[in-house]
Design a protein around this motif. Structure first.
Motif, PDB file in Angstrom:
ATOM      1  N   PHE A 146     -12.557  -0.670 -81.393  1.00  0.00           N
ATOM      2  CA  PHE A 146     -13.336  -1.745 -80.782  1.00  0.00           C
ATOM      3  C   PHE A 146     -13.261  -1.613 -79.263  1.00  0.00           C
ATOM      4  O   PHE A 146     -12.206  -1.812 -78.668  1.00  0.00           O
ATOM      5  CB  PHE A 146     -12.794  -3.113 -81.194  1.00  0.00           C
ATOM      6  CG  PHE A 146     -12.857  -3.404 -82.666  1.00  0.00           C
ATOM      7  CD1 PHE A 146     -13.562  -2.585 -83.536  1.00  0.00           C
ATOM      8  CD2 PHE A 146     -12.219  -4.516 -83.190  1.00  0.00           C
ATOM      9  CE1 PHE A 146     -13.628  -2.860 -84.900  1.00  0.00           C
ATOM     10  CE2 PHE A 146     -12.273  -4.804 -84.546  1.00  0.00           C
ATOM     11  CZ  PHE A 146     -12.985  -3.972 -85.404  1.00  0.00           C
ATOM     12  N   GLU A 147     -14.373  -1.286 -78.629  1.00  0.00           N
ATOM     13  CA  GLU A 147     -14.382  -1.114 -77.181  1.00  0.00           C
ATOM     14  C   GLU A 147     -15.564  -1.799 -76.513  1.00  0.00           C
ATOM     15  O   GLU A 147     -15.388  -2.606 -75.599  1.00  0.00           O
ATOM     16  CB  GLU A 147     -14.404   0.384 -76.829  1.00  0.00           C
ATOM     17  CG  GLU A 147     -13.155   1.139 -77.250  1.00  0.00           C
ATOM     18  CD  GLU A 147     -13.224   2.617 -76.892  1.00  0.00           C
ATOM     19  OE1 GLU A 147     -14.259   3.030 -76.327  1.00  0.00           O
ATOM     20  OE2 GLU A 147     -12.259   3.334 -77.185  1.00  0.00           O
ATOM     21  N   GLU A 148     -16.779  -1.491 -76.980  1.00  0.00           N
ATOM     22  CA  GLU A 148     -17.974  -2.000 -76.305  1.00  0.00           C
ATOM     23  C   GLU A 148     -18.377  -3.395 -76.765  1.00  0.00           C
ATOM     24  O   GLU A 148     -19.043  -4.130 -76.034  1.00  0.00           O
ATOM     25  CB  GLU A 148     -19.130  -1.025 -76.528  1.00  0.00           C
ATOM     26  CG  GLU A 148     -18.877   0.350 -75.937  1.00  0.00           C
ATOM     27  CD  GLU A 148     -20.019   1.309 -76.229  1.00  0.00           C
ATOM     28  OE1 GLU A 148     -21.027   0.875 -76.832  1.00  0.00           O
ATOM     29  OE2 GLU A 148     -19.903   2.488 -75.851  1.00  0.00           O
ATOM     30  N   PHE A 149     -18.044  -3.758 -77.988  1.00  0.00           N
ATOM     31  CA  PHE A 149     -18.374  -5.073 -78.546  1.00  0.00           C
ATOM     32  C   PHE A 149     -19.886  -5.325 -78.517  1.00  0.00           C
ATOM     33  O   PHE A 149     -20.348  -6.374 -78.068  1.00  0.00           O
ATOM     34  CB  PHE A 149     -17.627  -6.180 -77.806  1.00  0.00           C
ATOM     35  CG  PHE A 149     -16.149  -6.209 -78.110  1.00  0.00           C
ATOM     36  CD1 PHE A 149     -15.624  -7.132 -79.000  1.00  0.00           C
ATOM     37  CD2 PHE A 149     -15.288  -5.297 -77.525  1.00  0.00           C
ATOM     38  CE1 PHE A 149     -14.275  -7.148 -79.290  1.00  0.00           C
ATOM     39  CE2 PHE A 149     -13.930  -5.303 -77.808  1.00  0.00           C
ATOM     40  CZ  PHE A 149     -13.418  -6.228 -78.696  1.00  0.00           C
ATOM     41  N   LEU A 195     -16.919  -8.994 -84.770  1.00  0.00           N
ATOM     42  CA  LEU A 195     -18.260  -9.008 -85.359  1.00  0.00           C
ATOM     43  C   LEU A 195     -19.087 -10.186 -84.844  1.00  0.00           C
ATOM     44  O   LEU A 195     -20.303 -10.074 -84.684  1.00  0.00           O
ATOM     45  CB  LEU A 195     -18.169  -9.037 -86.878  1.00  0.00           C
ATOM     46  CG  LEU A 195     -17.655  -7.750 -87.530  1.00  0.00           C
ATOM     47  CD1 LEU A 195     -17.551  -7.915 -89.047  1.00  0.00           C
ATOM     48  CD2 LEU A 195     -18.557  -6.562 -87.187  1.00  0.00           C
ATOM     49  N   LEU A 196     -18.429 -11.304 -84.590  1.00  0.00           N
ATOM     50  CA  LEU A 196     -19.140 -12.458 -84.048  1.00  0.00           C
ATOM     51  C   LEU A 196     -19.677 -12.139 -82.651  1.00  0.00           C
ATOM     52  O   LEU A 196     -20.832 -12.447 -82.331  1.00  0.00           O
ATOM     53  CB  LEU A 196     -18.215 -13.673 -83.997  1.00  0.00           C
ATOM     54  CG  LEU A 196     -18.793 -14.953 -83.381  1.00  0.00           C
ATOM     55  CD1 LEU A 196     -20.058 -15.390 -84.112  1.00  0.00           C
ATOM     56  CD2 LEU A 196     -17.751 -16.071 -83.397  1.00  0.00           C
ATOM     57  N   ILE A 197     -18.847 -11.509 -81.823  1.00  0.00           N
ATOM     58  CA  ILE A 197     -19.282 -11.137 -80.477  1.00  0.00           C
ATOM     59  C   ILE A 197     -20.385 -10.082 -80.559  1.00  0.00           C
ATOM     60  O   ILE A 197     -21.387 -10.157 -79.831  1.00  0.00           O
ATOM     61  CB  ILE A 197     -18.090 -10.619 -79.649  1.00  0.00           C
ATOM     62  CG1 ILE A 197     -17.069 -11.741 -79.416  1.00  0.00           C
ATOM     63  CG2 ILE A 197     -18.565 -10.068 -78.297  1.00  0.00           C
ATOM     64  CD1 ILE A 197     -15.799 -11.291 -78.717  1.00  0.00           C
ATOM     65  N   CYS A 198     -20.226  -9.116 -81.432  1.00  0.00           N
ATOM     66  CA  CYS A 198     -21.244  -8.064 -81.576  1.00  0.00           C
ATOM     67  C   CYS A 198     -22.568  -8.650 -82.047  1.00  0.00           C
ATOM     68  O   CYS A 198     -23.641  -8.193 -81.610  1.00  0.00           O
ATOM     69  CB  CYS A 198     -20.765  -6.999 -82.569  1.00  0.00           C
ATOM     70  SG  CYS A 198     -19.429  -5.952 -81.944  1.00  0.00           S
ATOM     71  N   TYR A 199     -22.500  -9.650 -82.926  1.00  0.00           N
ATOM     72  CA  TYR A 199     -23.729 -10.281 -83.401  1.00  0.00           C
ATOM     73  C   TYR A 199     -24.480 -10.931 -82.240  1.00  0.00           C
ATOM     74  O   TYR A 199     -25.714 -10.852 -82.165  1.00  0.00           O
ATOM     75  CB  TYR A 199     -23.397 -11.326 -84.465  1.00  0.00           C
ATOM     76  CG  TYR A 199     -24.622 -12.047 -84.985  1.00  0.00           C
ATOM     77  CD1 TYR A 199     -25.421 -11.479 -85.977  1.00  0.00           C
ATOM     78  CD2 TYR A 199     -24.991 -13.290 -84.471  1.00  0.00           C
ATOM     79  CE1 TYR A 199     -26.557 -12.127 -86.449  1.00  0.00           C
ATOM     80  CE2 TYR A 199     -26.127 -13.939 -84.933  1.00  0.00           C
ATOM     81  CZ  TYR A 199     -26.905 -13.359 -85.925  1.00  0.00           C
ATOM     82  OH  TYR A 199     -28.041 -13.996 -86.368  1.00  0.00           O
ATOM     83  N   MET A 200     -23.746 -11.543 -81.335  1.00  0.00           N
ATOM     84  CA  MET A 200     -24.370 -12.186 -80.186  1.00  0.00           C
ATOM     85  C   MET A 200     -24.785 -11.177 -79.116  1.00  0.00           C
ATOM     86  O   MET A 200     -25.585 -11.493 -78.246  1.00  0.00           O
ATOM     87  CB  MET A 200     -23.424 -13.234 -79.597  1.00  0.00           C
ATOM     88  CG  MET A 200     -23.228 -14.447 -80.507  1.00  0.00           C
ATOM     89  SD  MET A 200     -22.280 -15.779 -79.744  1.00  0.00           S
ATOM     90  CE  MET A 200     -20.614 -15.151 -79.948  1.00  0.00           C
ATOM     91  N   ASN A 201     -24.236  -9.969 -79.204  1.00  0.00           N
ATOM     92  CA  ASN A 201     -24.585  -8.915 -78.243  1.00  0.00           C
ATOM     93  C   ASN A 201     -25.559  -7.918 -78.865  1.00  0.00           C
ATOM     94  O   ASN A 201     -25.357  -6.699 -78.808  1.00  0.00           O
ATOM     95  CB  ASN A 201     -23.317  -8.186 -77.765  1.00  0.00           C
ATOM     96  CG  ASN A 201     -22.507  -9.011 -76.800  1.00  0.00           C
ATOM     97  OD1 ASN A 201     -23.008  -9.996 -76.249  1.00  0.00           O
ATOM     98  ND2 ASN A 201     -21.261  -8.649 -76.584  1.00  0.00           N
ATOM     99  N   SER A 202     -26.598  -8.446 -79.460  1.00  0.00           N
ATOM    100  CA  SER A 202     -27.582  -7.594 -80.131  1.00  0.00           C
ATOM    101  C   SER A 202     -28.645  -7.063 -79.181  1.00  0.00           C
ATOM    102  O   SER A 202     -29.354  -6.112 -79.509  1.00  0.00           O
ATOM    103  CB  SER A 202     -28.265  -8.380 -81.263  1.00  0.00           C
ATOM    104  OG  SER A 202     -27.329  -8.743 -82.251  1.00  0.00           O
TER     105      SER A 202
END
Length: 245
Positions: free
Chosen positions: A73-76, A200-207
């Motif tokens: 996990f690096e870029e998120f 995954l929550l942060i990645c979802y918001m960083n779409s």
């Protein structure tokens, strides 16, 4: 000679000024970090157990190898999450995160507010026994579902609120207003744990590339993770140098 003396005097004054500035800046960084530790203790730590419990249940359900991949996990970002877990991982996450049936309301309330599960369970509208076609049975099922949906929505909003507090906390260190070295020994473990659980929550918001959220959170996470790994490696090397007894 007078020019040389004046130059030396000016240089010395600049040296004193810079030294005084550095000392004051270092003191200010320490003082701000100390205040942020108090903020973390008051506004973040009390919510961690409940947030982590909810997120970990979902993460484990949709990605059994979740923790094994945490070191990557690096870029998120959505792109990174899909590369690690598959193209449909964020759709799976959002579906489970939004489904009130995945929300353990009594347990969440116990971890968040220390409310006994027996008391919390009593607040949930009871189901009337009988055939589903019975209006009273259908009405009781709807009341129960509506209540749990509301509580799940509140919990999900609360988790986002916790992330916002973490971003506020991280911003000070990433902008140089506070020294992260001061609080790292005490806070890095709980900080890194909640960021990993929220991946995954942060990645979802960083779409959407170029519009990423929680930049300071992920930056501090990467800094502290690298520091933790370096410290761990240093201890391993030191242990190897110790004479055997």
């Amino acid at each position: 000679m007078s020019v040389i003396v004046s130059t030396i005097f000016v240089a010395y004054q600049i040296f004193l000024f810079l030294r005084d500035y550095r000392q004051k800046h270092a003191h200010s960084e320490f003082e701000t970090a100390y205040k942020l530790a108090g903020y973390y203790s008051k506004n973040i730590i009390p919510s961690l157990n409940a947030a982590e419990f909810h997120l970990r249940r979902i993460n484990k359900k949709i990605a059994p190898d979740y923790n094994k991949k945490a070191s990557k996990f690096e870029e998120f970002t959505a792109k990174e999450a899909k590369e690690l877990f598959g193209d449909d991982i964020l759709e799976k996450f959002f579906k489970e995160f939004s489904d009130y049936k995945n929300f353990d309301y009594p347990r969440y309330e116990f971890l968040l507010n220390s409310t006994p599960t027996t008391e919390t369970t009593k607040k949930i509208p009871a189901l009337v026994s009988g055939k589903a076609s019975n209006p009273k049975v259908a009405e009781s099922a709807k009341k129960r579902a509506d209540y749990l949906k509301e509580q799940a929505f509140i919990a999900n909003q609360h988790i986002t609120f916790v992330l916002n507090n973490i971003e506020y906390f991280s911003m000070y260190f990433c902008s140089g207003l506070a020294s992260s070295e001061t609080v790292y020994p005490s806070l890095h473990q709980t900080f890194c744990d909640i960021v990993i659980d929220s991946y995954l929550l942060i990645c979802y918001m960083n779409s959407q590339p170029g519009h990423e959220l929680y930049i300071h959170t992920t930056t501090l996470y990467n800094d502290w993770t690298a520091k933790s790994l370096a410290n761990h490696e240093h201890k391993k090397q030191q242990a190897k140098k110790m004479p055997e007894t």
